[in-house]
Design a protein around this motif. Structure first.
Motif, PDB file in Angstrom:
ATOM      1  N   LEU A  99     -11.931  67.883 100.406  1.00 32.80           N
ATOM      2  CA  LEU A  99     -11.881  66.869 101.441  1.00 32.80           C
ATOM      3  C   LEU A  99     -13.300  66.650 101.940  1.00 32.80           C
ATOM      4  CD1 LEU A  99      -8.782  68.192 103.432  1.00 32.80           C
ATOM      5  CD2 LEU A  99      -8.832  66.535 101.576  1.00 32.80           C
ATOM      6  N   GLY A 100     -13.919  65.581 101.469  1.00 34.42           N
ATOM      7  CA  GLY A 100     -15.280  65.258 101.872  1.00 34.42           C
ATOM      8  C   GLY A 100     -15.371  64.830 103.323  1.00 34.42           C
ATOM      9  N   ASP A 101     -14.278  64.303 103.843  1.00 33.57           N
ATOM     10  CA  ASP A 101     -14.175  63.921 105.253  1.00 33.57           C
ATOM     11  C   ASP A 101     -12.785  64.351 105.698  1.00 33.57           C
ATOM     12  OD1 ASP A 101     -14.192  62.815 107.761  1.00 33.57           O
ATOM     13  OD2 ASP A 101     -14.789  60.809 107.110  1.00 33.57           O
ATOM     14  N   ALA A 102     -12.647  65.617 106.030  1.00 33.73           N
ATOM     15  CA  ALA A 102     -11.336  66.220 106.279  1.00 33.73           C
ATOM     16  C   ALA A 102     -10.593  65.565 107.432  1.00 33.73           C
ATOM     17  CB  ALA A 102     -11.501  67.719 106.548  1.00 33.73           C
ATOM     18  N   VAL A 103     -11.303  65.160 108.454  1.00 31.25           N
ATOM     19  CA  VAL A 103     -10.664  64.620 109.648  1.00 31.25           C
ATOM     20  C   VAL A 103     -10.151  63.200 109.428  1.00 31.25           C
ATOM     21  CG1 VAL A 103     -11.032  64.064 112.086  1.00 31.25           C
ATOM     22  CG2 VAL A 103     -12.065  66.105 111.117  1.00 31.25           C
TER      23      VAL A 103
ATOM     24  N   ALA B 172     -10.938  70.627 113.124  1.00 31.70           N
ATOM     25  CA  ALA B 172     -11.749  69.460 112.768  1.00 31.70           C
ATOM     26  C   ALA B 172     -12.928  69.784 111.860  1.00 31.70           C
ATOM     27  CB  ALA B 172     -12.230  68.742 114.030  1.00 31.70           C
ATOM     28  N   PRO B 173     -12.680  70.460 110.713  1.00 33.17           N
ATOM     29  CA  PRO B 173     -13.789  70.688 109.782  1.00 33.17           C
ATOM     30  C   PRO B 173     -14.246  69.360 109.203  1.00 33.17           C
ATOM     31  CG  PRO B 173     -11.716  71.228 108.730  1.00 33.17           C
ATOM     32  CD  PRO B 173     -11.398  70.889 110.164  1.00 33.17           C
ATOM     33  N   GLN B 174     -15.534  69.190 109.031  1.00 34.18           N
ATOM     34  CA  GLN B 174     -16.038  67.933 108.485  1.00 34.18           C
ATOM     35  C   GLN B 174     -15.796  67.854 106.978  1.00 34.18           C
ATOM     36  OE1 GLN B 174     -17.393  65.375 110.509  1.00 34.18           O
ATOM     37  NE2 GLN B 174     -16.339  66.727 111.914  1.00 34.18           N
ATOM     38  N   SER B 175     -16.095  68.936 106.267  1.00 35.71           N
ATOM     39  CA  SER B 175     -15.868  69.017 104.822  1.00 35.71           C
ATOM     40  C   SER B 175     -15.095  70.296 104.546  1.00 35.71           C
ATOM     41  CB  SER B 175     -17.191  69.074 104.064  1.00 35.71           C
ATOM     42  OG  SER B 175     -17.941  67.900 104.261  1.00 35.71           O
ATOM     43  N   LEU B 176     -14.148  70.216 103.630  1.00 39.11           N
ATOM     44  CA  LEU B 176     -13.294  71.369 103.324  1.00 39.11           C
ATOM     45  C   LEU B 176     -13.010  71.384 101.834  1.00 39.11           C
ATOM     46  CD1 LEU B 176     -11.405  73.674 104.465  1.00 39.11           C
ATOM     47  CD2 LEU B 176      -9.627  71.928 104.572  1.00 39.11           C
ATOM     48  N   MET B 177     -13.103  72.573 101.233  1.00 38.21           N
ATOM     49  CA  MET B 177     -12.822  72.720  99.815  1.00 38.21           C
ATOM     50  C   MET B 177     -12.031  74.007  99.616  1.00 38.21           C
ATOM     51  SD  MET B 177     -15.427  72.613  96.533  1.00 38.21           S
ATOM     52  CE  MET B 177     -16.613  73.772  97.145  1.00 38.21           C
ATOM     53  N   CYS B 178     -10.908  73.909  98.921  1.00 37.62           N
ATOM     54  CA  CYS B 178     -10.092  75.068  98.571  1.00 37.62           C
ATOM     55  C   CYS B 178     -10.014  75.132  97.059  1.00 37.62           C
ATOM     56  CB  CYS B 178      -8.694  74.955  99.174  1.00 37.62           C
ATOM     57  SG  CYS B 178      -8.659  74.867 100.964  1.00 37.62           S
ATOM     58  N   LEU B 179     -10.419  76.256  96.503  1.00 38.03           N
ATOM     59  CA  LEU B 179     -10.493  76.408  95.054  1.00 38.03           C
ATOM     60  C   LEU B 179      -9.561  77.512  94.580  1.00 38.03           C
ATOM     61  CD1 LEU B 179     -14.382  76.413  94.783  1.00 38.03           C
ATOM     62  CD2 LEU B 179     -12.849  74.496  94.382  1.00 38.03           C
ATOM     63  N   PRO B 180      -8.734  77.226  93.579  1.00 36.65           N
ATOM     64  CA  PRO B 180      -7.883  78.284  93.037  1.00 36.65           C
ATOM     65  C   PRO B 180      -8.703  79.227  92.159  1.00 36.65           C
ATOM     66  CG  PRO B 180      -7.601  76.296  91.755  1.00 36.65           C
ATOM     67  CD  PRO B 180      -8.543  75.952  92.891  1.00 36.65           C
ATOM     68  N   ILE B 181      -8.354  80.481  92.183  1.00 33.88           N
ATOM     69  CA  ILE B 181      -8.945  81.463  91.280  1.00 33.88           C
ATOM     70  C   ILE B 181      -7.835  81.833  90.311  1.00 33.88           C
ATOM     71  CG2 ILE B 181     -10.041  83.726  91.075  1.00 33.88           C
ATOM     72  CD1 ILE B 181     -10.843  83.367  94.091  1.00 33.88           C
TER      73      ILE B 181
ATOM     74  N   GLU C 277     -15.950  75.677 103.939  1.00 37.50           N
ATOM     75  CA  GLU C 277     -16.021  74.577 104.898  1.00 37.50           C
ATOM     76  C   GLU C 277     -17.450  74.340 105.329  1.00 37.50           C
ATOM     77  OE1 GLU C 277     -13.708  75.006 108.480  1.00 37.50           O
ATOM     78  OE2 GLU C 277     -12.117  76.009 107.381  1.00 37.50           O
ATOM     79  N   ASN C 278     -17.693  73.109 105.701  1.00 37.50           N
ATOM     80  CA  ASN C 278     -18.892  72.786 106.445  1.00 37.50           C
ATOM     81  C   ASN C 278     -18.406  72.120 107.718  1.00 37.50           C
ATOM     82  OD1 ASN C 278     -21.198  71.202 107.494  1.00 37.50           O
ATOM     83  ND2 ASN C 278     -22.219  72.138 105.742  1.00 37.50           N
ATOM     84  N   THR C 279     -18.689  72.740 108.843  1.00 33.87           N
ATOM     85  CA  THR C 279     -18.167  72.257 110.119  1.00 33.87           C
ATOM     86  C   THR C 279     -19.049  71.190 110.745  1.00 33.87           C
ATOM     87  OG1 THR C 279     -19.276  74.051 111.298  1.00 33.87           O
ATOM     88  CG2 THR C 279     -17.001  74.436 110.608  1.00 33.87           C
ATOM     89  N   LEU C 280     -20.222  70.936 110.157  1.00 31.23           N
ATOM     90  CA  LEU C 280     -21.171  70.004 110.761  1.00 31.23           C
ATOM     91  C   LEU C 280     -21.318  68.681 110.022  1.00 31.23           C
ATOM     92  CD1 LEU C 280     -23.979  72.590 111.553  1.00 31.23           C
ATOM     93  CD2 LEU C 280     -22.194  71.751 113.097  1.00 31.23           C
ATOM     94  N   SER C 281     -21.120  68.677 108.712  1.00 30.78           N
ATOM     95  CA  SER C 281     -21.427  67.475 107.922  1.00 30.78           C
ATOM     96  C   SER C 281     -20.275  67.060 107.025  1.00 30.78           C
ATOM     97  CB  SER C 281     -22.645  67.721 107.041  1.00 30.78           C
ATOM     98  OG  SER C 281     -23.763  68.041 107.824  1.00 30.78           O
ATOM     99  N   ARG C 282     -20.045  65.756 106.952  1.00 28.34           N
ATOM    100  CA  ARG C 282     -19.068  65.203 106.020  1.00 28.34           C
ATOM    101  C   ARG C 282     -19.737  65.031 104.655  1.00 28.34           C
ATOM    102  NH1 ARG C 282     -18.181  61.922 110.603  1.00 28.34           N
ATOM    103  NH2 ARG C 282     -19.457  60.287 109.699  1.00 28.34           N
ATOM    104  N   GLY C 283     -18.915  65.049 103.632  1.00 28.39           N
ATOM    105  CA  GLY C 283     -19.401  64.767 102.281  1.00 28.39           C
ATOM    106  C   GLY C 283     -20.173  65.895 101.627  1.00 28.39           C
ATOM    107  N   VAL C 284     -20.108  67.086 102.177  1.00 32.23           N
ATOM    108  CA  VAL C 284     -20.842  68.211 101.588  1.00 32.23           C
ATOM    109  C   VAL C 284     -20.230  68.619 100.248  1.00 32.23           C
ATOM    110  CG1 VAL C 284     -21.466  70.653 101.901  1.00 32.23           C
ATOM    111  CG2 VAL C 284     -21.643  69.051 103.817  1.00 32.23           C
ATOM    112  N   PHE C 285     -18.918  68.616 100.161  1.00 32.72           N
ATOM    113  CA  PHE C 285     -18.223  68.991  98.946  1.00 32.72           C
ATOM    114  C   PHE C 285     -17.731  67.729  98.262  1.00 32.72           C
ATOM    115  CE2 PHE C 285     -17.015  72.289 102.183  1.00 32.72           C
ATOM    116  CZ  PHE C 285     -18.054  73.140 101.867  1.00 32.72           C
ATOM    117  N   MET C 286     -18.120  67.568  97.024  1.00 32.83           N
ATOM    118  CA  MET C 286     -17.758  66.372  96.275  1.00 32.83           C
ATOM    119  C   MET C 286     -17.075  66.789  94.975  1.00 32.83           C
ATOM    120  SD  MET C 286     -18.875  64.218  98.401  1.00 32.83           S
ATOM    121  CE  MET C 286     -18.691  62.676  97.566  1.00 32.83           C
TER     122      MET C 286
END
Length: 188
Positions: free
Chosen positions: A133-137, A152-161, A174-183
């Motif tokens: 989620l590049g823009d989770a909110v 309200a995380p800005q960017s969120l990524m969940c990866l299966p192992i 997560e990146n709580t400050l910036s949107r678009g961190v995970f693409m």
């Protein structure tokens, strides 16, 4: 050659081998899909080879994943007794990365849904597919998720192992400050 100032040689190599160089004139990532770079792979491999203690290895791997993904929050859930359990949490505060290893992992269903993205982790665990989620909110239908609304995380990524087709765990970054961190494409 660029470090030595041989600009004509660099230009000639770029012209002859454009697929090897990206737009900034740097060598492209040798990893398929432009996932992690070679330095990350080497660093991770060294961590695995040098560490025999599982807790220390989990701590180092979480640190490396967060550092290379640009995350300021990370959580690791591993399958234990046929259930996902939270085994490690990490966060960056003022330049310090703090990793907390949990001796007795809490199962996903016992974690408060406003503090942990239970629904998102469950979705990744079932599908075995990354959720980015590049823009989770404000994007992709997850804005009503309990965790997304509360934290309200800005960017969120969940990866299966996954290993041999079975789920071993889920890594949450997560990146709580910036949107678009995970693409898409960076999850490898």
């Amino acid at each position: 050659y660029a470090k030595w100032g041989a600009t004509r040689k660099v230009a000639a190599l770029e012209a002859e081998w454009p697929e090897v160089f990206n737009r900034q004139g740097r060598a492209a990532s040798p990893v398929a899909g432009e996932g992690l770079d070679l330095a990350t792979i080497i660093k991770t491999s060294q961590a695995i080879l040098e560490i025999t203690d599982l807790d220390t290895m989990l701590q180092h791997l979480l640190e490396i994943a967060m550092e290379n993904a640009g995350a300021d929050v990370g959580k690791l859930y591993l399958m234990r007794d046929e259930a996902l359990q939270l085994v490690a949490e990490a966060s960056i505060t003022r330049r310090d990365l703090r990793v907390k290893l949990l001796e007795k992992g809490l199962t996903l269903d016992r974690l408060p849904s406003d503090e942990y993205p239970r629904e998102l982790i469950s979705r990744v665990a079932v599908s075995h597919e990354a959720l980015i989620l590049g823009d989770a909110v404000r994007g992709r239908g997850f804005e009503d998720d309990t965790y997304v609304r509360a934290r309200a995380p800005q960017s969120l990524m969940c990866l299966p192992i996954v290993s041999s087709g079975s789920l071993k765990g889920v890594l949450q970054l997560e990146n709580t400050l910036s949107r678009g961190v995970f693409m898409p494409g960076r999850e490898e």
